[in-house]
Structures are given as C-alpha cells and as structure tokens.
Design a protein around this motif. Structure first.
Motif, PDB file in Angstrom:
ATOM      1  N   ALA A   1       1.054   1.022  -9.143  1.00 44.44           N
ATOM      2  CA  ALA A   1       0.752   1.126 -10.266  1.00 44.44           C
ATOM      3  C   ALA A   1       2.114   2.264 -10.664  1.00 44.44           C
ATOM      4  O   ALA A   1       1.914   3.298 -10.026  1.00 44.44           O
ATOM      5  N   HIS A   2       2.710   2.013 -10.949  1.00 45.76           N
ATOM      6  CA  HIS A   2       3.962   2.815 -11.673  1.00 45.76           C
ATOM      7  C   HIS A   2       3.502   4.499 -12.298  1.00 45.76           C
ATOM      8  O   HIS A   2       4.274   5.003 -12.134  1.00 45.76           O
ATOM      9  N   LYS A   3       2.828   4.215 -12.782  1.00 42.13           N
ATOM     10  CA  LYS A   3       2.936   4.905 -14.296  1.00 42.13           C
ATOM     11  C   LYS A   3       1.627   5.789 -14.239  1.00 42.13           C
ATOM     12  O   LYS A   3       0.992   5.325 -13.945  1.00 42.13           O
TER      13      LYS A   3
ATOM     14  N   ASP B   1      -0.386   3.516 -15.654  1.00 41.48           N
ATOM     15  CA  ASP B   1      -0.970   2.437 -15.166  1.00 41.48           C
ATOM     16  C   ASP B   1      -2.236   2.002 -14.568  1.00 41.48           C
ATOM     17  O   ASP B   1      -2.552   1.567 -13.811  1.00 41.48           O
ATOM     18  N   LEU B   2      -2.764   3.376 -14.579  1.00 42.19           N
ATOM     19  CA  LEU B   2      -4.280   3.520 -13.719  1.00 42.19           C
ATOM     20  C   LEU B   2      -5.417   3.778 -14.673  1.00 42.19           C
ATOM     21  O   LEU B   2      -5.018   5.338 -15.181  1.00 42.19           O
ATOM     22  N   ALA B   3      -6.409   4.367 -14.283  1.00 37.87           N
ATOM     23  CA  ALA B   3      -8.000   5.094 -15.261  1.00 37.87           C
ATOM     24  C   ALA B   3      -7.637   5.822 -14.677  1.00 37.87           C
ATOM     25  O   ALA B   3      -7.766   7.120 -15.473  1.00 37.87           O
ATOM     26  N   HIS B   4      -7.430   6.169 -13.322  1.00 40.00           N
ATOM     27  CA  HIS B   4      -7.626   7.615 -12.573  1.00 40.00           C
ATOM     28  C   HIS B   4      -6.701   7.744 -12.250  1.00 40.00           C
ATOM     29  O   HIS B   4      -7.259   8.398 -10.787  1.00 40.00           O
ATOM     30  N   PRO B   5      -5.357   8.373 -12.151  1.00 40.05           N
ATOM     31  CA  PRO B   5      -4.694   8.984 -11.718  1.00 40.05           C
ATOM     32  C   PRO B   5      -4.592  10.006 -11.135  1.00 40.05           C
ATOM     33  O   PRO B   5      -4.476  10.170  -9.807  1.00 40.05           O
ATOM     34  N   ASN B   6      -5.515  11.463 -11.345  1.00 36.80           N
ATOM     35  CA  ASN B   6      -5.699  11.922 -10.728  1.00 36.80           C
ATOM     36  C   ASN B   6      -6.819  12.185  -9.478  1.00 36.80           C
ATOM     37  O   ASN B   6      -6.474  13.150  -8.625  1.00 36.80           O
ATOM     38  N   ASN B   7      -7.691  10.996  -9.588  1.00 37.59           N
ATOM     39  CA  ASN B   7      -8.433  10.479  -7.735  1.00 37.59           C
ATOM     40  C   ASN B   7      -7.946  10.252  -7.298  1.00 37.59           C
ATOM     41  O   ASN B   7      -8.578   9.676  -6.309  1.00 37.59           O
ATOM     42  N   ASN B   8      -6.333   9.356  -7.645  1.00 39.79           N
ATOM     43  CA  ASN B   8      -5.997   8.491  -6.820  1.00 39.79           C
ATOM     44  C   ASN B   8      -4.400   9.166  -5.665  1.00 39.79           C
ATOM     45  O   ASN B   8      -3.367   7.920  -6.104  1.00 39.79           O
ATOM     46  N   ARG B   9      -4.673   9.767  -6.529  1.00 45.31           N
ATOM     47  CA  ARG B   9      -2.661  10.672  -5.662  1.00 45.31           C
ATOM     48  C   ARG B   9      -2.396  10.297  -4.512  1.00 45.31           C
ATOM     49  O   ARG B   9      -0.773   9.494  -4.931  1.00 45.31           O
TER      50      ARG B   9
ATOM     51  N   SER C   1      -3.983   7.740  -3.069  1.00 46.95           N
ATOM     52  CA  SER C   1      -4.566   6.353  -2.646  1.00 46.95           C
ATOM     53  C   SER C   1      -3.317   5.088  -2.584  1.00 46.95           C
ATOM     54  O   SER C   1      -2.113   5.205  -3.616  1.00 46.95           O
ATOM     55  N   ALA C   2      -3.995   3.901  -1.189  1.00 45.23           N
ATOM     56  CA  ALA C   2      -2.822   3.285  -1.533  1.00 45.23           C
ATOM     57  C   ALA C   2      -2.257   2.648  -3.268  1.00 45.23           C
ATOM     58  O   ALA C   2      -3.206   2.483  -3.643  1.00 45.23           O
ATOM     59  N   GLY C   3      -1.080   2.714  -3.187  1.00 41.01           N
ATOM     60  CA  GLY C   3      -0.848   2.127  -4.978  1.00 41.01           C
ATOM     61  C   GLY C   3      -0.422   3.228  -5.390  1.00 41.01           C
ATOM     62  O   GLY C   3       0.186   2.580  -7.007  1.00 41.01           O
ATOM     63  N   PHE C   4      -0.520   4.621  -5.187  1.00 39.97           N
ATOM     64  CA  PHE C   4      -0.388   5.184  -6.420  1.00 39.97           C
ATOM     65  C   PHE C   4       0.090   6.551  -5.424  1.00 39.97           C
ATOM     66  O   PHE C   4       0.231   7.565  -6.344  1.00 39.97           O
ATOM     67  N   THR C   5       0.597   6.314  -4.149  1.00 34.50           N
ATOM     68  CA  THR C   5       1.471   7.649  -3.741  1.00 34.50           C
ATOM     69  C   THR C   5       2.975   7.635  -4.497  1.00 34.50           C
ATOM     70  O   THR C   5       3.215   6.630  -4.990  1.00 34.50           O
ATOM     71  N   ASP C   6       3.354   8.801  -3.747  1.00 33.71           N
ATOM     72  CA  ASP C   6       4.714   8.850  -4.555  1.00 33.71           C
ATOM     73  C   ASP C   6       5.426   8.333  -4.390  1.00 33.71           C
ATOM     74  O   ASP C   6       6.856   7.272  -5.033  1.00 33.71           O
ATOM     75  N   GLU C   7       5.827   8.126  -2.979  1.00 37.28           N
ATOM     76  CA  GLU C   7       6.514   6.995  -1.532  1.00 37.28           C
ATOM     77  C   GLU C   7       6.894   5.716  -2.861  1.00 37.28           C
ATOM     78  O   GLU C   7       7.824   5.074  -2.506  1.00 37.28           O
ATOM     79  N   GLU C   8       4.986   5.112  -2.855  1.00 36.50           N
ATOM     80  CA  GLU C   8       4.967   4.123  -3.850  1.00 36.50           C
ATOM     81  C   GLU C   8       5.886   3.685  -5.036  1.00 36.50           C
ATOM     82  O   GLU C   8       6.238   3.156  -5.816  1.00 36.50           O
ATOM     83  N   ARG C   9       5.372   4.283  -5.874  1.00 37.47           N
ATOM     84  CA  ARG C   9       5.989   4.716  -7.504  1.00 37.47           C
ATOM     85  C   ARG C   9       7.542   5.078  -7.298  1.00 37.47           C
ATOM     86  O   ARG C   9       7.841   4.193  -8.343  1.00 37.47           O
ATOM     87  N   GLN C  10       8.014   5.655  -6.601  1.00 37.10           N
ATOM     88  CA  GLN C  10       9.700   5.599  -5.757  1.00 37.10           C
ATOM     89  C   GLN C  10      10.434   4.275  -5.509  1.00 37.10           C
ATOM     90  O   GLN C  10      11.119   3.892  -6.176  1.00 37.10           O
TER      91      GLN C  10
END
Length: 275
Positions: A171-173, A176-184, A186-195
C-alpha cells in the motif's frame, strides 16, 4: 482498449475445485468475461512447474474461447506450485511474449513472477511482487527486487511506452489502507516497501488509480481472509495497480476496481486506455 488484472490465488482451485471459495472465484472469472477485455492478467496462479494441465487448458478453452494463453510458473530451485503468472489475450492480438529475469535475489527469478507482452507501440507487463513475509524475513530481498524491477520498467520505457500491472504487495500511501497506524511494520506497509513502490513513480510512471481518482479513500483491492469481517467492514488495502508511462497519462479513461461480491482476498482491477 480494456485490460483486467487479478490475483486469483490458485487458478487450479478456481477451475477445478467445488469449495464455496472456488465457486466464488468462478463467479469472479465470469464477471471478468462479461467485461470482454482485450487482455487479462492473472497472478498467484499456483500452477505446476510445467504450466496448466490438459484439464486446465480444456476448461480455459471453454471459458475463454477467443483468447490465447501465456504463463510463467515457479520452477526449481523455487517451490513448486507457488506464485506464478498468466496472460490471456484476444487471438487477434499478436504480441511477442517474454519471461524476464531481472537479477533478483534468492529464488525470486524462478518463481514465475513476470510476463511481458510486446506490441508495436507499447509493452504490457505484469508482476506478482514477492511478499516481505509475516516476520519481514524477506524484506531485504524484497528491497533488492523493488530496485531491480524499477530498473526493468525504466529500461522498457526507453524503447516504447509501458503499461505495468499486478499485485505489487504494498500500500503506497496512508490513504491506501484502512488502518495505517496499526500497520507501520506490517508486510506491505513498511517504509522500505513504500519507497520501493515509489521508485518507478519517481522515474517516469504514474499510478493510474490516483491519476483518475485523486485522493479518494475507502477504495481497496484486497481484504484479509484471516479476518472474516474484513470485507464487510471494508478494512482493506490497495495493493494492486495499473501503472503507465507518464507520457501516456492523458490516454487513461478508467482505472478502477471490479466488484468481486462476497469473495475476500483480491478483487480484479480494470484499466481502460485509448491506444
């Protein structure tokens, strides 16, 4: 032209099983057929290493009589019956088909994750991006993959414009997901993957959904199967994309999700573009 992409999570099950989930998967396939796209991209096909069986091909031929098929399956040393991709394209289209190796780490290049169709004036490529894993045990390899894949797209774009689709497993931004604060982490929403996902966007590509819909929220492509109410509550993620070379952004007509009914997991995504 109309294109549809879908992470099907086992083509074999969708074609041959009798479970409730398999029936829902066939319902989604029938929805796709009614849309009559020129090209269909499927990810996570989970087919044998030598591709669809005779039974699979017979069923596909009956369901998609106007389409040719190209597939890329996971082969040794990668796991069998794992990952995998497939294109179905109308028979009057005559693309060249390739199965790129991008120099990814571990067994990623052997997992059947990319197929590219080359037409006279453009490339259409699909990807099933490796998941970083529940414990992020594959995150470092995933970061290398993201760099290699972005380089691959950029090199294609030097030759002719590019349309890229698939399950990018990120999830890029925050929207792009319902609960960003709970998934910082989580696979698919790490800063590394977003970059990693941002790499091609910084090098000449656009996310067509955001181009069409701006900062619209609550529109997702995936809902976790483990949480029985995830889709009912719309606790989803947008991790499936259509990207295009920025110089053809103005040719995009539609970029949207296709309703998959009660089936959780991924929903198909549609791109309509004036080519």
């Amino acid at each position: 032209m109309k294109f549809i992409s879908w992470n099907i999570d086992s083509l074999n099950a969708a074609l041959t099983a009798d479970s409730a989930r398999a029936i829902l998967s066939r319902d989604v396939l029938n929805t796709i057929i009614k849309c009559n796209p020129e090209i269909i991209a499927l990810q996570e096909t989970k087919l044998p290493n030598n591709g669809p069986t005779k039974k699979h091909l017979g069923i596909l031929g009956d369901m998609f009589p106007d389409y040719e098929i190209a597939w890329n399956s996971s082969v040794e040393p990668a796991r069998k019956g794992y990952a995998g991709t497939m294109f179905l394209h109308k028979k009057d289209l005559k693309p060249s088909v390739s199965f790129p190796v991008i120099g990814a780490p571990s067994t990623m290049d052997a997992e059947g994750r990319i197929i590219t169709l080359e037409f006279d004036h453009f490339y259409l490529t699909q990807v099933y991006t490796p998941n970083a894993g529940d414990d992020l045990n594959r995150l470092e390899d995933r970061q290398i993959w993201d760099i290699k894949y972005a380089d691959y797209l950029v090199n294609l774009d030097k030759e002719k414009y590019v349309i890229a689709t698939g399950d990018f497993n990120v999830a890029h931004k925050e929207i792009d997901l319902a609960h960003p604060n709970n998934n910082r982490r989580s696979a698919g929403f790490t800063d590394e993957e977003r970059q990693g996902f941002a790499n091609p966007l910084e090098k000449g590509f656009i996310d067509t959904f955001r181009y069409v819909h701006g900062d619209a929220t609550g529109m997702y492509t995936w809902w976790a199967q483990r949480a029985k109410t995830s889709k009912i509550n719309n606790s989803g993620w947008r991790i499936d994309y259509w990207l295009v070379s920025d110089r053809i952004a103005d040719k995009v007509i539609k970029s949207e999700m296709i309703d998959s009914g009660p089936r959780q997991d991924h929903t198909p995504i549609l791109l309509e573009i004036n080519l």
